[in-house]
Scaffold this motif. Structure first.
Motif, PDB file in Angstrom:
ATOM      1  N   PHE A  35       0.802  -1.224   0.000  1.00 36.81           N
ATOM      2  CA  PHE A  35       0.000   0.000   0.000  1.00 36.81           C
ATOM      3  C   PHE A  35       0.834   1.272   0.000  1.00 36.81           C
ATOM      4  O   PHE A  35       0.441   2.270  -0.592  1.00 36.81           O
ATOM      5  CB  PHE A  35      -0.938   0.008   1.215  1.00 36.81           C
ATOM      6  CG  PHE A  35      -2.011  -1.032   1.138  1.00 36.81           C
ATOM      7  CD1 PHE A  35      -3.210  -0.768   0.489  1.00 36.81           C
ATOM      8  CD2 PHE A  35      -1.829  -2.287   1.708  1.00 36.81           C
ATOM      9  CE1 PHE A  35      -4.209  -1.732   0.416  1.00 36.81           C
ATOM     10  CE2 PHE A  35      -2.817  -3.252   1.635  1.00 36.81           C
ATOM     11  CZ  PHE A  35      -4.004  -2.972   0.985  1.00 36.81           C
ATOM     12  N   ASN A  36       1.990   1.264   0.678  1.00 33.36           N
ATOM     13  CA  ASN A  36       2.792   2.480   0.749  1.00 33.36           C
ATOM     14  C   ASN A  36       4.216   2.170   1.161  1.00 33.36           C
ATOM     15  O   ASN A  36       4.522   1.060   1.607  1.00 33.36           O
ATOM     16  CB  ASN A  36       2.160   3.503   1.708  1.00 33.36           C
ATOM     17  CG  ASN A  36       1.990   2.946   3.112  1.00 33.36           C
ATOM     18  OD1 ASN A  36       2.954   2.644   3.810  1.00 33.36           O
ATOM     19  ND2 ASN A  36       0.730   2.789   3.538  1.00 33.36           N
ATOM     20  N   ASP A  62      -9.756   1.528   5.532  1.00 36.33           N
ATOM     21  CA  ASP A  62      -9.387   2.279   4.335  1.00 36.33           C
ATOM     22  C   ASP A  62      -8.766   1.364   3.291  1.00 36.33           C
ATOM     23  O   ASP A  62      -9.043   1.475   2.090  1.00 36.33           O
ATOM     24  CB  ASP A  62      -8.380   3.385   4.687  1.00 36.33           C
ATOM     25  CG  ASP A  62      -8.991   4.490   5.528  1.00 36.33           C
ATOM     26  OD1 ASP A  62     -10.048   5.007   5.150  1.00 36.33           O
ATOM     27  OD2 ASP A  62      -8.395   4.836   6.573  1.00 36.33           O
ATOM     28  N   ARG A  63      -7.915   0.466   3.715  1.00 32.71           N
ATOM     29  CA  ARG A  63      -7.232  -0.439   2.795  1.00 32.71           C
ATOM     30  C   ARG A  63      -8.216  -1.389   2.123  1.00 32.71           C
ATOM     31  O   ARG A  63      -8.120  -1.663   0.926  1.00 32.71           O
ATOM     32  CB  ARG A  63      -6.143  -1.212   3.549  1.00 32.71           C
ATOM     33  CG  ARG A  63      -5.059  -0.304   4.119  1.00 32.71           C
ATOM     34  CD  ARG A  63      -4.096  -1.023   5.054  1.00 32.71           C
ATOM     35  NE  ARG A  63      -3.215  -0.059   5.711  1.00 32.71           N
ATOM     36  CZ  ARG A  63      -1.890  -0.145   5.776  1.00 32.71           C
ATOM     37  NH1 ARG A  63      -1.274  -1.194   5.238  1.00 32.71           N
ATOM     38  NH2 ARG A  63      -1.173   0.778   6.381  1.00 32.71           N
ATOM     39  N   THR A 110       2.332   6.911  -0.689  1.00 26.97           N
ATOM     40  CA  THR A 110       1.349   5.946  -1.180  1.00 26.97           C
ATOM     41  C   THR A 110       1.778   5.355  -2.518  1.00 26.97           C
ATOM     42  O   THR A 110       2.233   6.071  -3.413  1.00 26.97           O
ATOM     43  CB  THR A 110      -0.024   6.623  -1.337  1.00 26.97           C
ATOM     44  OG1 THR A 110      -0.442   7.130  -0.066  1.00 26.97           O
ATOM     45  CG2 THR A 110      -1.063   5.644  -1.853  1.00 26.97           C
ATOM     46  N   LYS A 111       1.652   4.048  -2.633  1.00 29.01           N
ATOM     47  CA  LYS A 111       1.870   3.373  -3.911  1.00 29.01           C
ATOM     48  C   LYS A 111       0.566   3.429  -4.706  1.00 29.01           C
ATOM     49  O   LYS A 111      -0.483   3.017  -4.200  1.00 29.01           O
ATOM     50  CB  LYS A 111       2.309   1.927  -3.679  1.00 29.01           C
ATOM     51  CG  LYS A 111       3.644   1.794  -2.964  1.00 29.01           C
ATOM     52  CD  LYS A 111       4.013   0.343  -2.717  1.00 29.01           C
ATOM     53  CE  LYS A 111       5.348   0.227  -1.975  1.00 29.01           C
ATOM     54  NZ  LYS A 111       5.710  -1.189  -1.689  1.00 29.01           N
ATOM     55  N   THR A 112       0.630   3.931  -5.914  1.00 31.14           N
ATOM     56  CA  THR A 112      -0.587   4.190  -6.689  1.00 31.14           C
ATOM     57  C   THR A 112      -0.988   3.044  -7.608  1.00 31.14           C
ATOM     58  O   THR A 112      -2.131   3.010  -8.083  1.00 31.14           O
ATOM     59  CB  THR A 112      -0.424   5.466  -7.519  1.00 31.14           C
ATOM     60  OG1 THR A 112       0.724   5.318  -8.383  1.00 31.14           O
ATOM     61  CG2 THR A 112      -0.215   6.677  -6.624  1.00 31.14           C
ATOM     62  N   ASN A 156      -6.886   9.251  -0.874  1.00 34.05           N
ATOM     63  CA  ASN A 156      -5.976   8.317  -1.537  1.00 34.05           C
ATOM     64  C   ASN A 156      -4.768   7.961  -0.686  1.00 34.05           C
ATOM     65  O   ASN A 156      -4.042   7.012  -1.006  1.00 34.05           O
ATOM     66  CB  ASN A 156      -5.511   8.894  -2.876  1.00 34.05           C
ATOM     67  CG  ASN A 156      -6.630   8.921  -3.906  1.00 34.05           C
ATOM     68  OD1 ASN A 156      -7.462   8.019  -3.947  1.00 34.05           O
ATOM     69  ND2 ASN A 156      -6.661   9.953  -4.733  1.00 34.05           N
ATOM     70  N   ASP A 157      -4.531   8.706   0.390  1.00 39.24           N
ATOM     71  CA  ASP A 157      -3.363   8.473   1.238  1.00 39.24           C
ATOM     72  C   ASP A 157      -3.725   7.874   2.589  1.00 39.24           C
ATOM     73  O   ASP A 157      -2.862   7.776   3.479  1.00 39.24           O
ATOM     74  CB  ASP A 157      -2.603   9.786   1.461  1.00 39.24           C
ATOM     75  CG  ASP A 157      -1.950  10.298   0.193  1.00 39.24           C
ATOM     76  OD1 ASP A 157      -1.502   9.464  -0.610  1.00 39.24           O
ATOM     77  OD2 ASP A 157      -1.905  11.526   0.000  1.00 39.24           O
ATOM     78  N   ARG A 158      -4.936   7.455   2.769  1.00 39.83           N
ATOM     79  CA  ARG A 158      -5.349   6.934   4.062  1.00 39.83           C
ATOM     80  C   ARG A 158      -4.808   5.526   4.298  1.00 39.83           C
ATOM     81  O   ARG A 158      -4.613   4.762   3.350  1.00 39.83           O
ATOM     82  CB  ARG A 158      -6.879   6.977   4.197  1.00 39.83           C
ATOM     83  CG  ARG A 158      -7.397   8.418   4.168  1.00 39.83           C
ATOM     84  CD  ARG A 158      -8.900   8.493   4.280  1.00 39.83           C
ATOM     85  NE  ARG A 158      -9.354   9.877   4.106  1.00 39.83           N
ATOM     86  CZ  ARG A 158     -10.623  10.258   4.047  1.00 39.83           C
ATOM     87  NH1 ARG A 158     -11.578   9.345   4.171  1.00 39.83           N
ATOM     88  NH2 ARG A 158     -10.935  11.529   3.882  1.00 39.83           N
TER      89      ARG A 158
END
Length: 328
Positions: free
Chosen positions: A118-119, A182-183, A128-130, A175-177
């Protein structure tokens, strides 16, 4: 003041009074004929007099209207109040970057990976990994969404949802949570485009996360944060608001899965008690026998005479005492 950190109860009530009622329910004590709400379970509000004592229930009129500013997240409380709550109930909240690091440990174990999908962790933060999340052989995105997570003594639930940093009050972009829920919702958004199917998987995500908390004000804030998280992701995915029916269903799940409990005893806070039995002899003289709570006396979580908390097993469609799960 952060818009995400301080949700207004008046706004919820004005939108849908039933929604706030659902968020205040204590599912353990509520029956088919009578609703009970979570208690304050703190004396921080006792100075407000009747209805705000430690054992009183939280109702909509007590936190709306002219009382609409009573509930505040920890970051917006005075330093003196924060310190008192830390002494009284060991209330200490965790910064978002630490929550992220610990949640990453959970995911590294689940994915069998050395790094979080995820990040990337950096000093006191993360990047964050997009790219879409890829799943290891033998596991699917559906498995991840269904997998059970629990935050103990959850406070405002920073490990479950991260709409804001509970230490600084700063908003965290959707998008950064990094919360456990959230995940799951990110995974649902990446894999489901049909609105009806998305909603069904979002419900499954909510049914899979749990948390308990002693203090009622924290629990209300946590429940509100989880509800608004659903609205945030729905709005981002479909460009519109969810319906009242959808919000109420999510609120119902939240009211089951985030519950009020003494985490040491497994019962509703302060529900253990002494039983007093009075007997009279032939001459009218009385003798009182006092029986203390066996669980408290023996430090045995299975023998308390308080009210054991119940939660819902959504997969089996039945309720279960939380303490009984510990035996497994």
């Amino acid at each position: 003041m952060s818009e995400n950190s301080d949700i207004r109860e008046n706004a919820i009530y004005q939108y849908d009074p039933k929604l706030l009622d659902i968020l205040l329910i204590d599912r353990t004590r509520t029956t088919k004929d009578e609703q009970h709400n979570i208690m304050w379970a703190t004396d921080n509000y006792a100075h407000l007099n009747t209805g705000y004592q430690e054992g009183d229930e939280i109702t909509a009129p007590k936190i709306t209207g002219e009382n609409g500013l009573i509930l505040r997240p920890r970051v917006n409380k005075s330093k003196e109040e924060q310190e008192y709550r830390s002494r009284d109930k060991a209330e200490v909240f965790t910064s978002a970057w630490i929550c992220n690091c610990q949640n990453n440990l959970v995911d590294k174990a689940w994915f069998g990976a050395d790094d979080s999908p995820f990040n990337t962790e950096v000093d006191n933060g993360w990047i964050t990994k997009t790219e879409p999340i890829m799943f290891p052989e033998g596991k699917t995105w559906q498995d991840y969404v269904k997998d059970t997570r629990l935050e103990m003594a959850c406070g405002e639930a920073p490990y479950l949802v991260s709409r804001y940093n509970v230490i600084t009050g700063e908003d965290i972009p959707i998008n950064d949570r990094v919360g456990l829920l959230d995940r799951k919702l990110r995974i649902v958004c990446e894999n489901v485009d049909d609105e009806k199917d998305w909603y069904e998987w979002a419900k499954i995500a909510y049914q899979s996360i749990y948390g308990f908390e002693w203090q009622g004000d924290n629990l209300v804030l946590a429940r509100e944060a989880l509800l608004y998280t659903f609205i945030d992701y729905y709005r981002m995915k479909f460009g519109k608001e969810p319906s009242k029916v959808q919000n109420r269903k999510i609120a119902e799940i939240i009211s089951w899965n985030l519950w009020q409990m003494d985490g040491i005893k497994g019962v509703i806070p302060n529900s253990c008690h002494e039983d007093v039995q009075e007997e009279f002899d032939l001459f009218g003289e009385s003798t009182k026998t006092i029986t203390k709570c066996a669980g408290c006396e023996k430090d045995d979580i299975t023998k308390h005479n308080g009210t054991y908390c119940i939660i819902k097993d959504w997969e089996k469609g039945k309720t279960v005492r939380f303490v009984d799960l510990l035996k497994k």
